[in-house]
Write an enzyme that holds these catalytic residues in place. Structure first.
Site, mmCIF file in Angstrom:
data_model
loop_
_atom_site.group_PDB
_atom_site.id
_atom_site.type_symbol
_atom_site.label_atom_id
_atom_site.label_comp_id
_atom_site.label_asym_id
_atom_site.label_seq_id
_atom_site.Cartn_x
_atom_site.Cartn_y
_atom_site.Cartn_z
ATOM 1 N N GLY A 26 -5.032 6.669 3.793
ATOM 2 C CA GLY A 26 -5.231 7.691 2.778
ATOM 3 C C GLY A 26 -4.420 7.479 1.527
ATOM 4 N N HIS A 61 -1.235 -5.369 -6.455
ATOM 5 C CA HIS A 61 -2.177 -6.370 -5.931
ATOM 6 C C HIS A 61 -2.808 -7.287 -6.966
ATOM 7 C CE1 HIS A 61 -1.422 -4.588 -2.146
ATOM 8 N NE2 HIS A 61 -2.083 -3.473 -2.385
ATOM 9 N N CYS A 93 -3.694 -1.343 7.974
ATOM 10 C CA CYS A 93 -3.953 0.089 8.044
ATOM 11 C C CYS A 93 -5.444 0.359 8.241
ATOM 12 C CB CYS A 93 -3.362 0.777 6.824
ATOM 13 S SG CYS A 93 -4.435 1.275 5.514
ATOM 14 N N GLU A 111 -3.938 7.096 12.051
ATOM 15 C CA GLU A 111 -2.955 6.208 12.658
ATOM 16 C C GLU A 111 -1.567 6.549 12.138
ATOM 17 O OE1 GLU A 111 -6.050 2.466 12.430
ATOM 18 O OE2 GLU A 111 -4.041 2.225 11.617
ATOM 19 N N SER A 122 3.569 5.805 -1.150
ATOM 20 C CA SER A 122 2.868 4.660 -1.749
ATOM 21 C C SER A 122 1.536 5.133 -2.310
ATOM 22 C CB SER A 122 2.636 3.588 -0.678
ATOM 23 O OG SER A 122 1.876 2.520 -1.201
ATOM 24 N N SER A 128 0.798 0.299 -5.204
ATOM 25 C CA SER A 128 0.033 -0.882 -4.794
ATOM 26 C C SER A 128 -0.533 -1.522 -6.047
ATOM 27 C CB SER A 128 -1.095 -0.459 -3.849
ATOM 28 O OG SER A 128 -0.531 0.105 -2.695
ATOM 29 N N CYS A 187 -8.922 -3.341 2.467
ATOM 30 C CA CYS A 187 -8.313 -2.317 3.326
ATOM 31 C C CYS A 187 -9.325 -1.777 4.337
ATOM 32 C CB CYS A 187 -7.781 -1.185 2.452
ATOM 33 S SG CYS A 187 -7.120 0.202 3.390
ATOM 34 N N ASN A 201 -3.038 -8.851 5.566
ATOM 35 C CA ASN A 201 -3.412 -8.728 6.979
ATOM 36 C C ASN A 201 -4.924 -8.879 7.043
ATOM 37 O OD1 ASN A 201 -1.048 -8.037 8.550
ATOM 38 N ND2 ASN A 201 -0.977 -6.159 7.341
ATOM 39 N N CYS A 216 -10.608 0.275 -1.512
ATOM 40 C CA CYS A 216 -10.011 -1.039 -1.794
ATOM 41 C C CYS A 216 -10.659 -2.106 -0.906
ATOM 42 C CB CYS A 216 -8.499 -1.005 -1.574
ATOM 43 S SG CYS A 216 -7.676 0.163 -2.661
HETATM 44 N N1 SAH Z 1 -3.213 4.555 -0.390
HETATM 45 C C1 SAH Z 1 -1.871 4.175 -0.585
HETATM 46 C C2 SAH Z 1 -1.032 4.172 0.673
HETATM 47 C C3 SAH Z 1 -1.693 3.666 1.910
HETATM 48 S S1 SAH Z 1 -2.053 1.953 1.979
HETATM 49 C C4 SAH Z 1 -1.806 2.845 -1.294
HETATM 50 O O1 SAH Z 1 -2.828 2.190 -1.410
HETATM 51 O O2 SAH Z 1 -0.730 2.489 -1.752
HETATM 52 C C5 SAH Z 1 -0.434 1.271 2.295
HETATM 53 C C6 SAH Z 1 -0.241 -0.147 1.805
HETATM 54 O O3 SAH Z 1 -0.970 -1.070 2.616
HETATM 55 C C7 SAH Z 1 -0.732 -0.340 0.387
HETATM 56 O O4 SAH Z 1 0.206 -1.088 -0.356
HETATM 57 C C8 SAH Z 1 -2.002 -1.121 0.600
HETATM 58 O O5 SAH Z 1 -2.375 -1.800 -0.543
HETATM 59 C C9 SAH Z 1 -1.620 -1.996 1.773
HETATM 60 N N2 SAH Z 1 -2.731 -2.618 2.489
HETATM 61 C C10 SAH Z 1 -3.921 -2.084 2.809
HETATM 62 N N3 SAH Z 1 -4.673 -2.978 3.476
HETATM 63 C C11 SAH Z 1 -3.917 -4.111 3.582
HETATM 64 C C12 SAH Z 1 -4.135 -5.393 4.159
HETATM 65 N N4 SAH Z 1 -5.283 -5.713 4.771
HETATM 66 N N5 SAH Z 1 -3.143 -6.299 4.080
HETATM 67 C C13 SAH Z 1 -1.965 -6.011 3.469
HETATM 68 N N6 SAH Z 1 -1.701 -4.819 2.904
HETATM 69 C C14 SAH Z 1 -2.671 -3.872 2.951
HETATM 70 FE FE1 SF4 Z 2 -6.781 1.590 -1.032
HETATM 71 FE FE2 SF4 Z 2 -4.599 2.724 0.039
HETATM 72 FE FE3 SF4 Z 2 -6.998 3.889 0.292
HETATM 73 FE FE4 SF4 Z 2 -6.519 1.641 1.625
HETATM 74 S S1 SF4 Z 2 -5.492 3.599 1.921
HETATM 75 S S2 SF4 Z 2 -8.382 2.155 0.445
HETATM 76 S S3 SF4 Z 2 -5.176 0.567 0.180
HETATM 77 S S4 SF4 Z 2 -5.881 3.537 -1.609
#
Ligand code: SAH
Ligand code: SF4
Length: 365
Positions: free
Chosen positions: A183, A240, A357, A116, A215, A238, A143, A314, A140
């Site tokens: 990713g 959290h 995402c 995406e 990020s 990130s 996610c 989200n 995560c």
């Molecule tokens: N892997 C990297 C970058 C991609 S995720 C990372 O984790 O930082 C991009 C951002 O979206 C990250 O801050 C992640 O924690 C957040 N994210 C993922 N799923 C989410 C969700 N359901 N609601 C809010 N933020 C989310």
């Molecule tokens: Fe975690 Fe970022 Fe990978 Fe989603 S894309 S699983 S938030 S590291």
């Protein structure tokens, strides 16, 4: 090996890259070629070096998608380029428009892997949110991408192509890029850096380094490496949760690096670069939005050079995790500000088009 290094070694940049590549393709993408790479290629083809600049202009300024469109190049050169190189490699599998103006795309590469990317306009600005891997192995809990595992890492050219896709669809310049799609960029470090450099290259897209943000979920050795890069790229982490046991549950992929190590690495990052990193914090009802969590977060951030971005989670399908109420985000922001921590409450863009995402990819396979 990066194409630039290969050119310096005087080796064949295209052979060396091709020999490294997987079964996907042996043709080299011009989207990851610097001027020097193109000049090396022209020398191999027995062409004058000014052709490199001509090609660059077709690739970046005019955005052509076929070598046939490079009308000021000799026909034989266009054929050689078509045989040995490529321009774009993705097809658009979906294009969803949100009421807030953002657009989300699902791009499919020739091996079937899909990612995406999102275009988010705001006034005169246009931000592209780019994926660095198809899927993600970090797992995560909140996610959608993490839920489906890793398909493969992307090449630099495949990341750059997402930005061109956004530019072409909106018909306007992309002014900033956030590597916040699918990713984990820091487990695909070299390709991510190569992509950032192409996006930054004035002869390519020319986006200022400070407007290029990566990020990471907190891959500590790569945060240290990133802090030593000469460019002023922007870093987001990130977080959290600042409570170890909560973070271990939410983000099992980074369990091996404790919050203490993250704290130290971020301190070093700030000292070395003088730049303010951002912590991303998605508020999850009853999980990381309690008073205890807030107290730990304040301690983690107090007296450090950082900015906190709060976002209400989200919601993702199939997950029991729920977003915190808006008021909780306001409470967090007030308290963080009261101890001197710069904080922003971010609004989720494109809630009506599967904003979280990985959701679109999960839905359209
Ligand atoms: N892997 C990297 C970058 C991609 S995720 C990372 O984790 O930082 C991009 C951002 O979206 C990250 O801050 C992640 O924690 C957040 N994210 C993922 N799923 C989410 C969700 N359901 N609601 C809010 N933020 C989310
Ligand atoms: Fe975690 Fe970022 Fe990978 Fe989603 S894309 S699983 S938030 S590291």
């Amino acid at each position: 090996m990066q194409p630039q290094e290969a050119a310096q070694d005087n080796t064949n940049v295209f052979e060396s890259t091709a020999s490294q590549s997987t079964t996907r393709t042996t043709r080299h993408s011009l989207l990851s070629c610097s001027l020097r790479d193109l000049e090396a290629l022209m020398a191999e083809f027995g062409q004058p070096s000014f052709r490199a600049k001509q090609i660059q202009s077709w690739v970046w300024d005019k955005g052509v998608t076929s070598f046939d469109d490079m009308t000021n190049l000799p026909k034989a050169l266009r054929s050689s380029l078509a045989e040995q190189c490529m321009l774009r490699s993705a097809s658009e599998a979906a294009n969803l428009h949100s009421a807030d103006g953002s657009r989300k795309y699902l791009l499919r590469y020739t091996d079937g892997a899909s990612v995406e990317c999102v275009g988010m306009p705001s006034g005169q600005r246009l931000t592209a949110c780019v994926s660095t891997q198809a899927g993600c192995a970090m797992g995560c809990a909140f996610c959608a991408t993490g839920a489906s595992g890793l398909t493969r890492s992307l090449k630099a050219a495949e990341m750059v192509e997402q930005v061109l896709h956004v530019r072409d669809d909106f018909g306007t310049r992309v002014t900033s890029v956030v590597m916040m799609g699918q990713g984990e960029p820091f487990v695909n470090y070299d390709e991510t850096l190569a992509a950032l450099r192409m996006l930054n290259d004035p002869a390519a897209l020319g986006i200022g380094a400070r407007h290029l943000t990566v990020s990471t979920c907190g891959v500590i050795p790569m945060i240290t490496r990133f802090s030593k890069e000469p460019e002023q790229f922007t870093l987001a982490v990130s977080l959290h949760s600042a409570v170890q046991r909560t973070r271990d549950i939410l983000m099992p992929g980074v369990k091996r690096w404790s919050l203490l190590r993250l704290y130290d690495a971020m301190g070093e990052y700030a000292d070395r670069t003088g730049r303010r990193p951002t912590y991303e914090y998605a508020l999850i009802k009853g999980v990381n939005d309690t008073d205890e969590e807030l107290a730990y977060l304040c301690d983690f951030c107090r007296d450090t050079l950082c900015h906190v971005n709060l976002i209400q989670l989200n919601p993702i399908s199939g997950s029991h995790l729920e977003p915190s109420p808006r008021q909780r985000a306001i409470d967090f922001a007030r308290r963080l500000e009261s101890v001197g921590v710069e904080t922003t409450i971010r609004n989720s863009r494109g809630a009506d088009i599967d904003a979280a995402c990985g959701q679109l990819r999960q839905r359209i396979r």
